[in-house]
Write a protein that holds these residues in place. Structure first.
Motif, mmCIF file in Angstrom:
data_model
loop_
_atom_site.group_PDB
_atom_site.id
_atom_site.type_symbol
_atom_site.label_atom_id
_atom_site.label_comp_id
_atom_site.label_asym_id
_atom_site.label_seq_id
_atom_site.Cartn_x
_atom_site.Cartn_y
_atom_site.Cartn_z
ATOM 1 N N MET A 173 0.923 -1.227 0.048
ATOM 2 C CA MET A 173 0.014 -0.096 0.016
ATOM 3 C C MET A 173 0.888 1.377 -0.021
ATOM 4 N N GLU A 174 2.038 1.405 0.808
ATOM 5 C CA GLU A 174 2.665 2.272 0.898
ATOM 6 C C GLU A 174 3.601 2.556 -0.327
ATOM 7 N N GLY A 175 3.851 1.471 -1.267
ATOM 8 C CA GLY A 175 4.651 1.751 -2.425
ATOM 9 C C GLY A 175 3.707 2.320 -3.522
ATOM 10 N N ASP A 176 2.164 1.924 -3.313
ATOM 11 C CA ASP A 176 1.226 2.813 -4.251
ATOM 12 C C ASP A 176 1.466 4.291 -4.056
ATOM 13 N N THR A 177 1.344 4.415 -2.846
ATOM 14 C CA THR A 177 1.263 6.123 -2.460
ATOM 15 C C THR A 177 2.529 6.811 -3.025
ATOM 16 N N GLN A 178 3.605 6.064 -2.981
ATOM 17 C CA GLN A 178 4.771 6.589 -3.534
ATOM 18 C C GLN A 178 5.083 6.676 -5.023
ATOM 19 N N LEU A 179 4.237 5.709 -5.736
ATOM 20 C CA LEU A 179 3.988 5.634 -7.108
ATOM 21 C C LEU A 179 2.981 6.804 -7.429
ATOM 22 N N ASP A 180 1.926 6.952 -6.845
ATOM 23 C CA ASP A 180 1.115 7.728 -7.013
ATOM 24 C C ASP A 180 1.880 9.483 -6.886
ATOM 25 N N GLY A 181 2.326 9.387 -6.115
ATOM 26 C CA GLY A 181 3.192 10.883 -5.793
ATOM 27 C C GLY A 181 4.113 11.120 -6.998
ATOM 28 N N LYS A 182 4.622 10.219 -7.482
ATOM 29 C CA LYS A 182 5.810 10.253 -8.601
ATOM 30 C C LYS A 182 4.982 10.545 -9.910
ATOM 31 N N VAL A 183 3.793 9.734 -9.895
ATOM 32 C CA VAL A 183 3.227 10.131 -11.084
ATOM 33 C C VAL A 183 2.660 11.683 -11.123
ATOM 34 N N VAL A 184 2.002 12.003 -10.058
ATOM 35 C CA VAL A 184 1.533 13.579 -9.881
ATOM 36 C C VAL A 184 2.791 14.542 -10.199
ATOM 37 N N CYS A 242 2.744 7.000 -17.826
ATOM 38 C CA CYS A 242 1.295 6.661 -17.423
ATOM 39 C C CYS A 242 1.054 5.140 -17.588
ATOM 40 N N THR A 243 1.572 4.804 -18.637
ATOM 41 C CA THR A 243 1.276 3.230 -19.290
ATOM 42 C C THR A 243 2.300 2.448 -18.202
ATOM 43 N N LYS A 244 3.468 2.734 -18.001
ATOM 44 C CA LYS A 244 4.291 2.100 -17.121
ATOM 45 C C LYS A 244 3.906 2.049 -15.768
ATOM 46 N N SER A 245 3.399 3.190 -15.386
ATOM 47 C CA SER A 245 2.652 3.151 -13.816
ATOM 48 C C SER A 245 1.726 2.300 -13.718
ATOM 49 N N ALA A 246 0.497 2.559 -14.709
ATOM 50 C CA ALA A 246 -0.412 1.505 -14.870
ATOM 51 C C ALA A 246 -0.023 -0.093 -14.598
ATOM 52 N N ASP A 247 0.941 -0.370 -15.511
ATOM 53 C CA ASP A 247 1.441 -1.526 -15.509
ATOM 54 C C ASP A 247 2.019 -1.903 -14.128
ATOM 55 N N ALA A 248 2.839 -1.267 -13.551
ATOM 56 C CA ALA A 248 3.472 -1.474 -12.349
ATOM 57 C C ALA A 248 2.350 -1.816 -11.181
ATOM 58 N N SER A 249 1.209 -0.918 -11.299
ATOM 59 C CA SER A 249 0.547 -1.043 -10.250
ATOM 60 C C SER A 249 -0.527 -2.159 -10.140
ATOM 61 N N SER A 250 -0.583 -2.666 -11.599
ATOM 62 C CA SER A 250 -1.600 -3.723 -11.869
ATOM 63 C C SER A 250 -1.020 -4.926 -11.565
ATOM 64 N N GLU A 251 0.156 -5.240 -11.627
ATOM 65 C CA GLU A 251 0.880 -6.516 -11.492
ATOM 66 C C GLU A 251 0.767 -6.913 -10.372
ATOM 67 N N GLY A 252 0.124 -6.317 -9.030
ATOM 68 C CA GLY A 252 0.038 -7.135 -8.012
ATOM 69 C C GLY A 252 -1.530 -6.799 -7.681
#
Length: 97
Positions: free
Chosen positions: A1-12, A76-86
């Protein structure tokens, strides 16, 4: 869950940076277009010749905007792929080949 927050922050951050760059380029294009129009209306040969370089610069700026949006799309595509892998259970989903 924490990794998702970091990922979302990087995307923003990526979105903000890219949209800031695009806005700066579009502001510059507005100035170029105004100068091109003024030169065209003046019908002074030197001003009309200057428009060639200004239009070239305008076209290059448009290419830069296209490149920024393409990079943003890839991110965005890479981010979406990374977040949907798990999934929520922590197991990796298998993706079709």
């Amino acid at each position: 869950m924490e990794g998702d927050t970091q990922l979302d922050g990087k995307v923003v951050q990526t979105f903000q940076k890219n949209f800031g760059q695009v806005q700066n380029i579009l502001d510059q294009n507005r100035l170029l277009i105004n100068e091109i129009n003024q030169n065209h209306e003046s019908k002074i040969p030197d001003n009309l010749n200057r428009n060639v370089g200004l239009i070239r610069e305008l076209n290059n700026n448009i290419r830069r905007v296209v490149d920024i949006y393409a990079d943003l799309s890839t991110s965005c595509t890479k981010s979406a792929d990374a977040s949907s892998e798990g999934d929520s259970s922590g197991y990796k989903r298998s993706r079709p080949i």
